[in-house]
Design an enzyme around this catalytic site. Sequence first.
Site, PDB file in Angstrom:
ATOM      1  N   HIS A 164       0.843  -1.202   0.000  1.00  0.00           N
ATOM      2  CA  HIS A 164       0.000   0.000   0.000  1.00  0.00           C
ATOM      3  C   HIS A 164       0.879   1.253   0.000  1.00  0.00           C
ATOM      4  O   HIS A 164       0.627   2.198  -0.766  1.00  0.00           O
ATOM      5  CB  HIS A 164      -0.909  -0.015   1.228  1.00  0.00           C
ATOM      6  CG  HIS A 164      -1.604   1.278   1.507  1.00  0.00           C
ATOM      7  ND1 HIS A 164      -2.913   1.531   1.149  1.00  0.00           N
ATOM      8  CD2 HIS A 164      -1.165   2.418   2.122  1.00  0.00           C
ATOM      9  CE1 HIS A 164      -3.244   2.754   1.522  1.00  0.00           C
ATOM     10  NE2 HIS A 164      -2.204   3.314   2.115  1.00  0.00           N
ATOM     11  N   GLU A 165       1.911   1.278   0.851  1.00  0.00           N
ATOM     12  CA  GLU A 165       2.794   2.447   0.903  1.00  0.00           C
ATOM     13  C   GLU A 165       3.568   2.619  -0.400  1.00  0.00           C
ATOM     14  O   GLU A 165       3.770   3.744  -0.873  1.00  0.00           O
ATOM     15  CB  GLU A 165       3.745   2.327   2.088  1.00  0.00           C
ATOM     16  CG  GLU A 165       3.066   2.283   3.449  1.00  0.00           C
ATOM     17  CD  GLU A 165       2.099   3.430   3.676  1.00  0.00           C
ATOM     18  OE1 GLU A 165       2.321   4.530   3.107  1.00  0.00           O
ATOM     19  OE2 GLU A 165       1.123   3.246   4.410  1.00  0.00           O
TER      20      GLU A 165
ATOM     21  N   HIS B  90       1.488   4.386  -2.911  1.00  0.00           N
ATOM     22  CA  HIS B  90       1.554   5.845  -2.778  1.00  0.00           C
ATOM     23  C   HIS B  90       2.778   6.401  -3.514  1.00  0.00           C
ATOM     24  O   HIS B  90       2.706   7.444  -4.164  1.00  0.00           O
ATOM     25  CB  HIS B  90       1.643   6.239  -1.302  1.00  0.00           C
ATOM     26  CG  HIS B  90       0.329   6.260  -0.594  1.00  0.00           C
ATOM     27  ND1 HIS B  90      -0.762   6.956  -1.054  1.00  0.00           N
ATOM     28  CD2 HIS B  90      -0.073   5.665   0.575  1.00  0.00           C
ATOM     29  CE1 HIS B  90      -1.789   6.805  -0.210  1.00  0.00           C
ATOM     30  NE2 HIS B  90      -1.385   6.029   0.779  1.00  0.00           N
TER      31      HIS B  90
ATOM     32  N   GLU C 110      -6.155   7.322  -0.598  1.00  0.00           N
ATOM     33  CA  GLU C 110      -6.094   6.103   0.202  1.00  0.00           C
ATOM     34  C   GLU C 110      -6.815   4.947  -0.493  1.00  0.00           C
ATOM     35  O   GLU C 110      -6.305   3.822  -0.531  1.00  0.00           O
ATOM     36  CB  GLU C 110      -6.688   6.341   1.594  1.00  0.00           C
ATOM     37  CG  GLU C 110      -5.831   7.189   2.503  1.00  0.00           C
ATOM     38  CD  GLU C 110      -4.446   6.610   2.712  1.00  0.00           C
ATOM     39  OE1 GLU C 110      -4.308   5.387   2.923  1.00  0.00           O
ATOM     40  OE2 GLU C 110      -3.476   7.392   2.649  1.00  0.00           O
TER      41      GLU C 110
END
Length: 298
Positions: free
Chosen positions: A136-137, A140, A203
């Site tokens: 997930h990071e 980003h 997100e």
Amino acid sequence: MTANTLRTFFLLAGMTALFMGIGYMLGGAAGAMIALVVAAGMNLFAWWNSADMVLRMHGAQEIRPGDSNAHFRQYAEDVQRLAQKANLPAPRVYVINEDQPNAFATGRDPSHAAVAATTGLLARLNREEVQGVMAHELAHVKNRDTLTMTVTATLAGAISMLANFALFFGGNNRAGLIGSLALMIFAPMAAMLVQSAISRAREYEADRVGAEIHGNPMALASALEKIERSARRTINPAAERNPATAHMFIINPLNGQRMDNLFSTHPDTANRIHKLRQMSGAAASPASGPWGQRGPWG
């Protein structure tokens, strides 16, 4: 240009216009131009220094290849493999000595990115869940959200600062005392609305792309459920001292938000989990991995 990118562009343009508008109220056309120059300078500084600034704020320690902690080395190696899978340069990998489970990414571009996880996250999540969080990071980073969120945080802080100046100068500006009070109250609120709208959209997209990078949406869904449950019971002192960085974390480190309200920087966790379950087509179940149901420190 994607719908998310277009939406972000217009929201950032609106925040910049608000910043210039406050400058105009303080000093007319010259004030608006000064505000624009100040905003540009602040964003240039944030663009160049954002990663190191945020990492220092939270006391992050970089994990080196020869780190004596085998669990830290394993976590760093997993991040490198995920970055390779996502066709990203290897980011710097950090750990934060903090009991609250959480993680964030920072850096001005993929070539200067860093990811950080707390010891609380590594302790409470199994290896596959940790991988889901770090994917997930990395999403980003891949989507260049880290720069976008730094710019919005910088502009939001600058807007609040200018609004306070308006009150300080009182009737000696175009807004007058009543107008200055209104600026002090509503300008930061407007900035928060824009910042929150950008953060929530990012997100959801990072959840989707992160699940694709990792290959198991349910690992991230299970991780989000554990992080949400633990984070609500654990204070993060560094985040409380630096609330402007809250939107960077995978789960809001400041307090529990039970719905997608106007000022929440994060979507409702239940909504995020639901979307991930839809991606996987699977029923809710904890992810299992080499570290078991808890992390190596659990």
